[in-house]
Write a protein that holds these residues in place. Structure first.
Motif, short mmCIF file in Angstrom:
data_model
loop_
_atom_site.label_atom_id
_atom_site.label_comp_id
_atom_site.label_asym_id
_atom_site.label_seq_id
_atom_site.Cartn_x
_atom_site.Cartn_y
_atom_site.Cartn_z
N ALA A 1 47.73 -108.37 -43.91
CA ALA A 1 49.00 -108.69 -43.26
C ALA A 1 48.81 -108.86 -41.75
CB ALA A 1 50.02 -107.60 -43.55
N LEU A 2 47.98 -108.03 -41.15
CA LEU A 2 47.67 -108.16 -39.72
C LEU A 2 46.97 -109.49 -39.46
CD1 LEU A 2 47.39 -107.18 -36.82
CD2 LEU A 2 45.34 -105.89 -37.52
N MET A 3 46.07 -109.86 -40.34
CA MET A 3 45.35 -111.13 -40.18
C MET A 3 46.32 -112.31 -40.23
SD MET A 3 42.18 -110.03 -42.67
CE MET A 3 41.15 -111.47 -42.54
N TRP A 4 47.26 -112.28 -41.20
CA TRP A 4 48.20 -113.39 -41.32
C TRP A 4 49.16 -113.44 -40.13
CZ3 TRP A 4 48.16 -117.51 -44.42
CH2 TRP A 4 49.28 -118.34 -44.40
N ALA A 5 49.59 -112.27 -39.63
CA ALA A 5 50.45 -112.23 -38.46
C ALA A 5 49.74 -112.83 -37.25
CB ALA A 5 50.89 -110.80 -38.17
N SER A 6 48.45 -112.53 -37.12
CA SER A 6 47.66 -113.09 -36.02
C SER A 6 47.55 -114.61 -36.16
CB SER A 6 46.26 -112.47 -36.00
OG SER A 6 46.33 -111.06 -35.85
N TYR A 7 47.36 -115.07 -37.40
CA TYR A 7 47.30 -116.51 -37.66
C TYR A 7 48.61 -117.19 -37.25
CZ TYR A 7 47.94 -120.81 -40.32
OH TYR A 7 48.24 -122.10 -40.69
N THR A 8 49.73 -116.56 -37.57
CA THR A 8 51.04 -117.15 -37.26
C THR A 8 51.19 -117.40 -35.76
OG1 THR A 8 52.04 -116.04 -39.15
CG2 THR A 8 53.53 -116.84 -37.45
N HIS A 9 50.83 -116.41 -34.95
CA HIS A 9 50.93 -116.56 -33.50
C HIS A 9 49.92 -117.59 -32.98
CE1 HIS A 9 53.93 -113.49 -32.63
NE2 HIS A 9 53.30 -112.66 -33.43
N ALA A 10 48.70 -117.56 -33.53
CA ALA A 10 47.67 -118.51 -33.09
C ALA A 10 48.04 -119.93 -33.46
CB ALA A 10 46.32 -118.14 -33.70
N MET A 11 48.63 -120.11 -34.65
CA MET A 11 49.04 -121.43 -35.10
C MET A 11 50.09 -122.03 -34.17
SD MET A 11 49.17 -123.96 -37.24
CE MET A 11 50.32 -125.19 -37.85
N ARG A 12 51.06 -121.21 -33.74
CA ARG A 12 52.10 -121.70 -32.84
C ARG A 12 51.52 -122.20 -31.52
NH1 ARG A 12 56.28 -116.64 -33.55
NH2 ARG A 12 57.11 -117.21 -35.61
N GLN A 13 50.47 -121.54 -31.07
CA GLN A 13 49.89 -121.91 -29.78
C GLN A 13 48.80 -122.97 -29.89
OE1 GLN A 13 49.03 -118.40 -27.17
NE2 GLN A 13 49.76 -117.20 -28.93
N SER A 14 48.40 -123.31 -31.11
CA SER A 14 47.28 -124.23 -31.29
C SER A 14 47.63 -125.68 -31.00
CB SER A 14 46.75 -124.12 -32.72
OG SER A 14 47.69 -124.66 -33.66
N GLY A 15 48.90 -126.03 -31.20
CA GLY A 15 49.30 -127.43 -31.04
C GLY A 15 48.99 -128.29 -32.25
N LEU A 16 48.49 -127.69 -33.33
CA LEU A 16 48.16 -128.45 -34.53
C LEU A 16 49.36 -128.56 -35.46
CD1 LEU A 16 44.67 -126.89 -35.46
CD2 LEU A 16 45.12 -128.99 -34.18
N GLY A 17 49.43 -129.67 -36.19
CA GLY A 17 50.42 -129.81 -37.23
C GLY A 17 49.99 -129.03 -38.46
N ALA A 18 50.91 -128.93 -39.44
CA ALA A 18 50.62 -128.12 -40.62
C ALA A 18 49.41 -128.64 -41.39
CB ALA A 18 51.85 -128.08 -41.53
N LEU A 19 49.34 -129.95 -41.62
CA LEU A 19 48.21 -130.52 -42.37
C LEU A 19 46.92 -130.44 -41.56
CD1 LEU A 19 49.73 -133.63 -44.19
CD2 LEU A 19 48.88 -131.52 -45.22
N GLU A 20 47.03 -130.63 -40.25
CA GLU A 20 45.83 -130.52 -39.41
C GLU A 20 45.27 -129.11 -39.47
OE1 GLU A 20 46.92 -133.83 -35.94
OE2 GLU A 20 47.46 -131.71 -35.68
N ALA A 21 46.17 -128.12 -39.40
CA ALA A 21 45.73 -126.72 -39.48
C ALA A 21 45.13 -126.43 -40.85
CB ALA A 21 46.91 -125.79 -39.21
N ALA A 22 45.76 -126.95 -41.91
CA ALA A 22 45.26 -126.72 -43.26
C ALA A 22 43.88 -127.33 -43.46
CB ALA A 22 46.23 -127.28 -44.29
N SER A 23 43.65 -128.52 -42.90
CA SER A 23 42.34 -129.16 -43.04
C SER A 23 41.29 -128.43 -42.23
CB SER A 23 42.42 -130.63 -42.61
OG SER A 23 42.68 -130.74 -41.21
N PHE A 24 41.65 -127.97 -41.03
CA PHE A 24 40.72 -127.21 -40.19
C PHE A 24 40.32 -125.91 -40.87
CE2 PHE A 24 40.64 -123.67 -37.04
CZ PHE A 24 39.40 -123.94 -36.48
N VAL A 25 41.31 -125.15 -41.34
CA VAL A 25 41.03 -123.88 -42.02
C VAL A 25 40.30 -124.14 -43.33
CG1 VAL A 25 42.08 -121.89 -43.14
CG2 VAL A 25 42.96 -122.68 -40.95
N GLY A 26 40.70 -125.17 -44.06
CA GLY A 26 40.08 -125.47 -45.34
C GLY A 26 38.61 -125.83 -45.20
N PHE A 27 38.27 -126.63 -44.18
CA PHE A 27 36.87 -127.03 -44.00
C PHE A 27 35.99 -125.82 -43.71
CE2 PHE A 27 33.35 -127.91 -41.14
CZ PHE A 27 32.66 -128.90 -41.82
#
Length: 306
Positions: free
Chosen positions: A174-200
């Motif tokens: 849960a801590l890991m996912w909460a950290s991801y949520t904050h990092a995602m907001r600041q990353s500037g990536l769209g949802a699919l861009e983030a999914a492809s980055f994490v997926g790769f």
């Protein structure tokens, strides 16, 4: 009512229907992911197997995006990128899958969103100086009470130690996912861009781990492998990214969060009726408190009352 007003009202209704349908689809996929993972971890699969099946599909299907954007998108900071990979990628999947070896899906479905909400607000307070109001604090209080009720469900004897260990793994996830949520907001990536980055990167990481740890996938029943490819890779890894994005676009982040709060109930129902997990009044109360707490903390009721 003028023709323009009628068309506007019709368009708003259609937009809301798209948002609600997308939100419901997302919640069912999230709950199905937990239930399928619990099933896999109590059968012939390991956490590494689940990671491989979880990320091979987005690795392949979203390859046009990571090929076009690069395996490390331009402008993505090292810290935000690492937090995204740790928070929702291979390590997060390994953590939650390992927890589901010891903890029923119905419990994880309550703990994961509940504890994640607590971690998320603590991170916001400590790092970003946010000050939640009394109503939000009351919501987090309800979540904490629900989690405490859940802990009271642990069985006695030797199994209780394993379950507490599983609770610890879920809390870390849960801590890991909460950290991801904050990092995602600041990353500037769209949802699919983030999914492809994490997926790769997650598939690369889990494939390297599998080289040393081995995999049981070739020996597993083909039906189970296909089921996990669909629930883990296709639905959770790709479809849910799109449906959640549609939900946020058409009914807003608050509305999407409200539907997301249904995940504990759906997971608990699936755990009880599909996996034969035990249920009692304390489990029902824990589900209700966590759902209510998450919805209050997300500001849903405040938005409705305006």
């Amino acid at each position: 009512m003028s023709e323009t007003s009628a068309l506007s009202a019709s368009g708003a209704t259609e937009s809301r229907m798209v948002g609600v349908t997308s939100a419901l689809a997302t919640v069912f996929i999230w709950a199905g992911w937990l239930i399928a993972t619990r099933y896999a971890m109590t059968s012939s699969f390991t956490a590494v197997d689940i990671g491989l099946l979880r990320f091979v599909v987005p690795f392949v299907l979203l390859c046009p995006i990571w090929i076009r954007k690069g395996i490390w998108p331009k402008g993505l900071s090292l810290i935000n990128g690492l937090l995204m990979l740790i928070g929702s990628g291979a390590f997060y999947t390994l953590m939650v899958a390992s927890a589901l070896q010891f903890v029923p899906a119905s419990h994880v479905g309550i703990l994961l969103p509940g504890v994640m909400a607590i971690w998320a607000v603590l991170i916001a307070i400590v790092l970003f100086g946010e000050r939640p109001g009394r109503v939000r604090l009351a919501g987090y209080g309800a979540v904490i009470v629900g989690v405490m009720l859940l802990v009271a469900l642990k069985p006695g004897g030797d199994a209780s130690t394993d379950m507490l260990y599983g609770y610890g793994l879920v809390s870390a996830g849960a801590l890991m996912w909460a950290s991801y949520t904050h990092a995602m907001r600041q990353s500037g990536l769209g949802a699919l861009e983030a999914a492809s980055f994490v997926g790769f990167w997650s598939f690369v990481i889990i494939a390297v781990i599998a080289l040393f740890a081995g995999t049981h996938i070739p020996d597993a029943p083909m039906g189970d492998v296909l089921m996990l490819l669909v629930t883990q890779g296709l639905l959770a890894g790709c479809v849910a990214v799109i449906t959640y994005g549609l939900a946020v676009r058409h009914i807003g982040s608050t509305g999407a969060s409200a539907f997301g709060a249904m995940t504990p109930a759906l997971t608990a129902l699936g755990g009880v009726f599909l996996l034969g997990e035990e249920s009692n009044l304390a489990l029902v109360a824990a589900v209700a408190l966590v759902i209510f707490g998450v919805m209050v903390a997300s500001g849903v009721f405040r938005r409705v009352l305006r």
